[in-house]
Enzyme design. Structure first.
Site, PDB file in Angstrom:
ATOM      1  N   ASN A   9       3.703 -17.319  71.528  1.00  0.00           N
ATOM      2  CA  ASN A   9       2.866 -16.260  72.040  1.00  0.00           C
ATOM      3  C   ASN A   9       1.400 -16.991  72.428  1.00  0.00           C
ATOM      4  O   ASN A   9       0.629 -17.261  71.346  1.00  0.00           O
ATOM      5  CB  ASN A   9       2.308 -15.306  71.299  1.00  0.00           C
ATOM      6  N   TRP A  10       1.402 -17.684  73.714  1.00  0.00           N
ATOM      7  CA  TRP A  10       0.364 -18.395  73.931  1.00  0.00           C
ATOM      8  C   TRP A  10      -0.908 -17.804  74.175  1.00  0.00           C
ATOM      9  O   TRP A  10      -2.063 -18.198  74.173  1.00  0.00           O
ATOM     10  CB  TRP A  10       0.629 -19.197  75.328  1.00  0.00           C
ATOM     11  N   LYS A  11      -0.763 -16.462  74.277  1.00  0.00           N
ATOM     12  CA  LYS A  11      -1.945 -15.474  74.417  1.00  0.00           C
ATOM     13  C   LYS A  11      -2.964 -15.875  75.482  1.00  0.00           C
ATOM     14  O   LYS A  11      -2.427 -16.448  76.591  1.00  0.00           O
ATOM     15  CB  LYS A  11      -2.990 -15.688  73.057  1.00  0.00           C
ATOM     16  N   HIS A  94       1.227  -5.661  70.971  1.00  0.00           N
ATOM     17  CA  HIS A  94       0.573  -6.738  70.152  1.00  0.00           C
ATOM     18  C   HIS A  94      -0.552  -6.168  69.588  1.00  0.00           C
ATOM     19  O   HIS A  94      -1.431  -5.330  70.202  1.00  0.00           O
ATOM     20  CB  HIS A  94       0.047  -7.976  70.836  1.00  0.00           C
ATOM     21  N   GLU A  96      -3.830  -7.261  69.120  1.00  0.00           N
ATOM     22  CA  GLU A  96      -4.643  -7.530  69.920  1.00  0.00           C
ATOM     23  C   GLU A  96      -4.964  -6.448  71.013  1.00  0.00           C
ATOM     24  O   GLU A  96      -6.064  -5.999  71.585  1.00  0.00           O
ATOM     25  CB  GLU A  96      -4.607  -8.827  70.280  1.00  0.00           C
ATOM     26  N   GLU A 164       3.579  -8.394  62.117  1.00  0.00           N
ATOM     27  CA  GLU A 164       2.433  -9.234  62.153  1.00  0.00           C
ATOM     28  C   GLU A 164       1.486  -8.391  61.390  1.00  0.00           C
ATOM     29  O   GLU A 164       0.630  -7.670  61.979  1.00  0.00           O
ATOM     30  CB  GLU A 164       2.199  -9.255  63.498  1.00  0.00           C
ATOM     31  N   GLY A 170      -4.428 -15.439  63.223  1.00  0.00           N
ATOM     32  CA  GLY A 170      -5.538 -16.108  63.553  1.00  0.00           C
ATOM     33  C   GLY A 170      -6.520 -16.398  62.640  1.00  0.00           C
ATOM     34  O   GLY A 170      -7.617 -16.803  62.833  1.00  0.00           O
ATOM     35  N   SER A 210      -0.607 -16.529  61.459  1.00  0.00           N
ATOM     36  CA  SER A 210      -0.877 -17.934  60.949  1.00  0.00           C
ATOM     37  C   SER A 210       0.431 -18.648  60.576  1.00  0.00           C
ATOM     38  O   SER A 210       0.466 -19.638  59.338  1.00  0.00           O
ATOM     39  CB  SER A 210      -1.810 -17.973  59.778  1.00  0.00           C
ATOM     40  N   GLY A 231       1.513 -17.876  67.170  1.00  0.00           N
ATOM     41  CA  GLY A 231       0.322 -18.024  68.153  1.00  0.00           C
ATOM     42  C   GLY A 231      -0.231 -19.259  68.215  1.00  0.00           C
ATOM     43  O   GLY A 231       0.384 -20.271  68.813  1.00  0.00           O
ATOM     44  N   GLY A 232      -1.458 -19.659  67.643  1.00  0.00           N
ATOM     45  CA  GLY A 232      -2.170 -20.947  67.712  1.00  0.00           C
ATOM     46  C   GLY A 232      -1.100 -22.066  67.822  1.00  0.00           C
ATOM     47  O   GLY A 232      -1.320 -23.063  68.451  1.00  0.00           O
TER      48      GLY A 232
END
Ligand code: 13P
Length: 258
Positions: A9-11, A94, A96, A164, A170, A210, A231-232
């Site tokens: 997930n590149w957000k 998600h 977010e 999640e 994150g 994470s 993610g990251g």
């Protein structure tokens, strides 16, 4: 045996040219890793360009959100029909989006149904906040997030779940493998009670929060965890490749042993 899946997930990261570069960097090697479904979810604006790059490869494409109406006067929104031409997967609900864009359980449910209607595979995210976790409310929250009357259709339509925990997203503070396995085991048990063992054993449930190349093995070694929503670490080619490679190796070994 459920096929493991790793989704990146590149957000809200990468311009179109950066996204194209990142895909080019990982494509040859990522394409060759087997026994695992590989999905990348770049921002909407890069989907068309990346679709071209991925043609003929084993890598699949997903979006990060959609609107539940098919078309009309909804300025700025992206519909399921538009996405169905570009990709196979779509992340829905998600945390977010629930947190910053006020997506309620009802909205998330409409989005899942809209995605399934056009043949997109939803990756439905669920998870509790730190406060809820500390108050011992994790199971109650997850149960509520999965309580749609049409949930059965989610699973029959091949939806994927991603657990999640919001406190792990994150933050660099991942859940432990055991913790994630127990919670995902609970989710599977809940699905079995509601919809039967057959459906529960088929649904793929990912862990997210994470995940890195350093800790992926801890999650993938767990029997209930079918992969990860990253993610990251999905924004660095070498890191993402390592996560996918380890997943293929570990799940391959576990399936030979069983
Ligand atoms: P991080 O891997 O950056 O913690 O993000 C997890 C996530 O939200 C994936 O959807």
């Amino acid at each position: 045996m459920r096929v493991p899946l790793i989704a990146g997930n590149w957000k809200m990261n990468t311009t179109v040219s950066e996204a194209v570069e990142l895909v080019k960097e990982m494509l040859p090697e990522l394409d060759r890793i087997d026994n695992v479904d590989k999905v990348i979810c770049p921002p909407f604006v890069s989907l068309a360009a990346i679709k071209e790059l991925l043609k003929g490869s084993t890598i699949k494409l997903g979006a990060q959100n959609l609107y539940f109406e098919e078309k009309g006067a909804y300025t700025g929104e992206i519909s399921p029909l538009m996405l169905a031409e570009l990709c196979e997967f779509v992340i829905i609900g998600h945390s977010e989006r629930r947190q910053y864009f006020n997506e309620t359980i009802e909205i998330v449910d409409k989005k899942v149904q809209a995605a399934l209607k056009v043949g997109l595979t939803p990756i439905l995210c669920i998870g509790e906040t730190l406060e809820e976790n500390e108050a011992g409310k994790t199971e109650e929250i997850l149960t509520r997030q999965l309580s749609s009357p049409s949930a059965r259709l989610y699973y029959l339509g091949g939806s994927i779940l991603a657990y999640e925990p919001i406190w792990a997203i994150g933050t660099g503070r991942a859940a432990s493998g055991g913790q994630a396995n127990d919670t995902i085991g609970f989710i599977r048990q809940h699905i079995a009670q509601q919809h039967g063992q057959g459906i529960a054993q088929e649904v793929r449930i990912l862990y997210g929060g994470s995940v890195t190349a350093n800790n992926i093995a801890e999650f993938i070694n767990q029997p209930e965890i079918d992969g990860a929503l990253v993610g990251g670490a999905s924004l660095k080619a070498s890191e993402f490749l390592s996560i996918v490679r380890q997943t293929s190796e570990i799940k391959g070994r576990l399936s030979e042993e069983s």
